[in-house]
Design a protein around this motif. Structure first.
Motif, PDB file in Angstrom:
ATOM      1  N   SER A  17       0.824  -1.213   0.000  1.00  0.00           N
ATOM      2  CA  SER A  17       0.000   0.000   0.000  1.00  0.00           C
ATOM      3  C   SER A  17       0.853   1.255   0.000  1.00  0.00           C
ATOM      4  CB  SER A  17      -0.922   0.021   1.220  1.00  0.00           C
ATOM      5  OG  SER A  17      -1.884  -0.991   1.131  1.00  0.00           O
ATOM      6  N   TRP A  18       1.889   1.270   0.831  1.00  0.00           N
ATOM      7  CA  TRP A  18       2.718   2.470   0.929  1.00  0.00           C
ATOM      8  C   TRP A  18       3.517   2.662  -0.361  1.00  0.00           C
ATOM      9  CZ3 TRP A  18      -0.753   2.843   3.846  1.00  0.00           C
ATOM     10  CH2 TRP A  18      -0.865   2.433   5.159  1.00  0.00           C
ATOM     11  N   GLN A  19       3.986   1.582  -0.961  1.00  0.00           N
ATOM     12  CA  GLN A  19       4.708   1.723  -2.228  1.00  0.00           C
ATOM     13  C   GLN A  19       3.774   2.239  -3.330  1.00  0.00           C
ATOM     14  OE1 GLN A  19       6.535  -2.221  -2.300  1.00  0.00           O
ATOM     15  NE2 GLN A  19       8.530  -1.288  -1.869  1.00  0.00           N
ATOM     16  N   LYS A  20       2.537   1.758  -3.360  1.00  0.00           N
ATOM     17  CA  LYS A  20       1.552   2.280  -4.323  1.00  0.00           C
ATOM     18  C   LYS A  20       1.317   3.767  -4.113  1.00  0.00           C
ATOM     19  CE  LYS A  20      -2.473   0.545  -5.058  1.00  0.00           C
ATOM     20  NZ  LYS A  20      -3.753  -0.178  -4.994  1.00  0.00           N
ATOM     21  N   ALA A  21       1.439   4.230  -2.877  1.00  0.00           N
ATOM     22  CA  ALA A  21       1.240   5.644  -2.546  1.00  0.00           C
ATOM     23  C   ALA A  21       2.501   6.477  -2.775  1.00  0.00           C
ATOM     24  CB  ALA A  21       0.778   5.776  -1.101  1.00  0.00           C
ATOM     25  N   GLY A  22       3.556   5.866  -3.302  1.00  0.00           N
ATOM     26  CA  GLY A  22       4.756   6.617  -3.647  1.00  0.00           C
ATOM     27  C   GLY A  22       5.903   6.527  -2.665  1.00  0.00           C
ATOM     28  N   PHE A  23       5.756   5.729  -1.613  1.00  0.00           N
ATOM     29  CA  PHE A  23       6.830   5.583  -0.635  1.00  0.00           C
ATOM     30  C   PHE A  23       7.865   4.580  -1.138  1.00  0.00           C
ATOM     31  CE2 PHE A  23       3.517   7.474   1.777  1.00  0.00           C
ATOM     32  CZ  PHE A  23       4.124   8.173   2.789  1.00  0.00           C
ATOM     33  N   ALA A  24       9.120   4.858  -0.827  1.00  0.00           N
ATOM     34  CA  ALA A  24      10.216   3.961  -1.187  1.00  0.00           C
ATOM     35  C   ALA A  24      10.877   3.446   0.089  1.00  0.00           C
ATOM     36  CB  ALA A  24      11.254   4.698  -2.033  1.00  0.00           C
ATOM     37  N   VAL A  25      11.343   2.222   0.027  1.00  0.00           N
ATOM     38  CA  VAL A  25      12.142   1.675   1.117  1.00  0.00           C
ATOM     39  C   VAL A  25      13.524   2.302   1.014  1.00  0.00           C
ATOM     40  CG1 VAL A  25      13.175  -0.412   2.111  1.00  0.00           C
ATOM     41  CG2 VAL A  25      10.846  -0.493   1.174  1.00  0.00           C
ATOM     42  N   VAL A  26      13.933   3.023   2.058  1.00  0.00           N
ATOM     43  CA  VAL A  26      15.231   3.690   2.046  1.00  0.00           C
ATOM     44  C   VAL A  26      16.189   3.120   3.081  1.00  0.00           C
ATOM     45  CG1 VAL A  26      14.329   5.828   1.060  1.00  0.00           C
ATOM     46  CG2 VAL A  26      14.431   5.561   3.549  1.00  0.00           C
ATOM     47  N   GLY A  27      15.702   2.173   3.860  1.00  0.00           N
ATOM     48  CA  GLY A  27      16.557   1.557   4.860  1.00  0.00           C
ATOM     49  C   GLY A  27      15.946   0.271   5.376  1.00  0.00           C
ATOM     50  N   ARG A  28      16.812  -0.603   5.857  1.00  0.00           N
ATOM     51  CA  ARG A  28      16.391  -1.887   6.420  1.00  0.00           C
ATOM     52  C   ARG A  28      17.130  -2.087   7.731  1.00  0.00           C
ATOM     53  NH1 ARG A  28      14.031  -6.749   4.761  1.00  0.00           N
ATOM     54  NH2 ARG A  28      13.592  -5.825   2.747  1.00  0.00           N
ATOM     55  N   LEU A  29      16.362  -2.411   8.779  1.00  0.00           N
ATOM     56  CA  LEU A  29      16.927  -2.657  10.097  1.00  0.00           C
ATOM     57  C   LEU A  29      16.843  -4.158  10.359  1.00  0.00           C
ATOM     58  CD1 LEU A  29      14.899   0.205  11.813  1.00  0.00           C
ATOM     59  CD2 LEU A  29      17.221   0.350  10.904  1.00  0.00           C
TER      60      LEU A  29
END
Length: 168
Positions: free
Chosen positions: A127-139
């Motif tokens: 959902s967030w990726q469809k809304a234009g969010f990108a994964v910028v980090g992984r913990l």
């Protein structure tokens, strides 16, 4: 469905949405046995503004949106979302995230960041990726999932000014 600022009369409906999510312990960094009072105090805490998605007098989902961090990062918003189980698949989350982005932009925020998206929460990530969010980090292994053990958490980011220039 419309989205409006939450009022005190919405607290029971918001708790009814948050409680199963928190009790499951699969997506939020909240104690699974948190009381309704403490959960609502956290959800309504400053610097956040709380909203509800409502249809036919029924609250279907909730969000809270506000500043992620103060000072030099005060131009970046943060938000959290929850949808009533019976309302899933009806576009509630996508409407809430679109509203959160519009509201944040109107408040002068330039970006929005989700600090801790549990990597096993595939529906939210999609959902967030469809809304234009990108994964910028992984913990790595940052979240102790009650069924899956240690799973990664993601940091997701969206430039709200990009949305504005895309709409022009």
């Amino acid at each position: 469905m419309f989205i409006r600022k939450a009022e005190a009369r919405d607290e029971d409906a918001i708790w009814a949405i948050l409680e199963p999510v928190y009790r499951a312990g699969e997506t939020y960094c909240i104690d699974r046995d948190i009381s309704a009072e403490d959960a609502l105090a956290d959800w309504f805490a400053q610097p956040f503004t709380v909203f509800v998605a409502e249809a036919d007098g029924t609250v279907l989902g909730t969000s809270h949106v506000g500043r992620n961090r103060p000072g030099g990062a005060s131009h970046v918003a943060n938000a959290s979302f929850a949808t009533a189980p019976e309302a899933r698949g009806r576009g509630v989350a996508s409407r809430l995230v679109a509203h959160a982005k519009d509201w944040a932009r109107a408040q002068g925020f330039r970006a929005m960041q989700f600090n801790f998206v549990v990597a096993s929460n595939a529906d939210a990530i999609h959902s967030w990726q469809k809304a234009g969010f990108a994964v910028v980090g992984r913990l790595p292994g940052a979240f102790l999932h009650p069924r899956l053990g240690y799973v990664d958490a993601l940091v997701m980011y969206h430039d709200l000014m990009k949305d504005e220039s895309d709409d022009a």
